[in-house]
Write an enzyme that holds these catalytic residues in place. Structure first.
Site, mmCIF file in Angstrom:
data_model
loop_
_atom_site.group_PDB
_atom_site.id
_atom_site.type_symbol
_atom_site.label_atom_id
_atom_site.label_comp_id
_atom_site.label_asym_id
_atom_site.label_seq_id
_atom_site.Cartn_x
_atom_site.Cartn_y
_atom_site.Cartn_z
ATOM 1 N N LYS A 52 18.167 -6.158 -34.144
ATOM 2 C CA LYS A 52 17.926 -5.822 -32.736
ATOM 3 C C LYS A 52 16.901 -4.703 -32.627
ATOM 4 O O LYS A 52 16.009 -4.740 -31.768
ATOM 5 C CB LYS A 52 19.245 -5.408 -32.060
ATOM 6 N N GLN A 96 28.255 -2.480 -30.915
ATOM 7 C CA GLN A 96 28.406 -3.677 -31.747
ATOM 8 C C GLN A 96 29.888 -3.951 -32.003
ATOM 9 O O GLN A 96 30.624 -3.074 -32.434
ATOM 10 C CB GLN A 96 27.640 -3.482 -33.077
ATOM 11 N N ASP A 119 24.919 -6.259 -22.789
ATOM 12 C CA ASP A 119 25.749 -7.322 -23.369
ATOM 13 C C ASP A 119 26.398 -8.166 -22.273
ATOM 14 O O ASP A 119 26.884 -9.268 -22.540
ATOM 15 C CB ASP A 119 26.878 -6.716 -24.214
#
Ligand code: GUN
Length: 293
Positions: A52, A96, A119
């Site tokens: 990312k 994460q 997200d």
């Protein structure tokens, strides 16, 4: 059979996003900034976070990784999230997953500022998505929607079977495909571990989205001739190679591909589009924060 090529598509969309970022910088604006929080030492999570950061760099965006030990106290982690929430130079924040067991992942998601929740995991954003209001879509379903759109795959009136009911993929995917939009207007069936006659449901599908995390689960006899097959699986399977593993999808590609009209490969399919979904969300967050449009 036509391959839904995540590599080609991701490259093309990255070029477009890069151009947009360059345009904003040329106007004298700051760079978009994605922050990733990583807790612990999980190998796959480290790889995802690193990719990312690399993607952001490629597009001319800033990124930062805050890496904390697996035994970080929950309050401390929440305080770190608040710091990012309050930092005006950061547009997007992801924590994460999975986080260690002593940390309440729901609380973590609820603590992220919804305007930075790239997200799309915050309940406010989940609700907006369900209602079809503008928000950040979870990256994998978002990437799949882009893939369907760019390959101009017909979806209206089609029967779509989603295998898997996760909050990250299955549930949002079903919500997006049933919406009155393009891509969308599907009749959606969600199958899961307790579904009776799962194979029978699959055989009726015009579009199969396999997101259950079981390598090779979808076999040729479960797929209708001419179906569109989207494979979300990315399971690491032990192998006798340098890395010690290979990435396997949820679909038995070699036997399903000849029956399908379109199919995603693994690797080189949905995984790359997930990364695009996150980048697009980060740029969308930047536009919100910069007051663009
Ligand atoms: N772990 C697996 N998928 C995801 C994702 O999309 N976002 C985050 N934050 N963690 C994940």
């Amino acid at each position: 059979m036509q391959l839904l090529d995540g590599k080609v598509l991701a490259k093309a969309i990255k070029a477009e996003l890069k151009e947009q970022v360059a345009g904003y910088l040329a106007q004298g604006r700051r760079k978009p900034h994605l922050c990733a929080i990583l807790v612990g030492e999980d190998g796959a999570s480290k790889t995802y976070v690193a990719s990312k950061a690399r993607d952001c760099d490629e597009l001319g965006m800033d990124s930062s990784v805050l890496h904390f030990p697996a035994d970080i106290r929950q309050e401390e982690l929440l305080a770190e999230i608040e710091k990012v929430n309050n930092n005006p130079a950061i547009d997007g924040l992801i924590v994460q997953m999975p986080v260690p067991k002593h940390i309440d992942s729901l609380l973590v998601m609820n603590t992220i500022d919804p305007s930075k929740d790239v997200d799309g995991f915050h309940p406010v954003n989940v609700g907006k998505m369900f209602k079809g209001l503008p928000t950040y879509l979870p990256a994998t379903p978002y990437g799949i929607m882009m893939m369907l759109e760019r390959y101009q795959i017909e979806t209206a009136g089609k029967h779509c079977v989603v295998i898997g009911r996760s909050d990250i993929v299955g549930k949002p995917m079903a919500a997006l495909l049933m919406q009155n939009t393009y891509p969308g207007n599907c009749t959606v069936t969600i199958c899961h571990s307790r579904t009776a006659d799962l194979a029978e449901h699959c055989r009726r599908a015009d579009i199969v989205i396999a997101a259950l995390g079981k390598p090779g689960f979808v076999k040729a006899d479960m797929v209708k001739e001419g179906a569109v097959v989207i494979d979300v699986g990315i399971t690491r399977v032990d192998a006798d190679n340098e890395r010690g593993y290979v990435i396997k999808g949820d679909v038995e590609f070699d036997e399903v591909a000849p029956k399908s009209s379109f199919i995603t490969p693994v690797p080189g399919g949905v995984g790359l589009m997930t990364r695009i979904g996150l980048l697009q969300n980060t740029l969308n967050a930047y536009k919100v924060h910069e007051g663009i449009q």
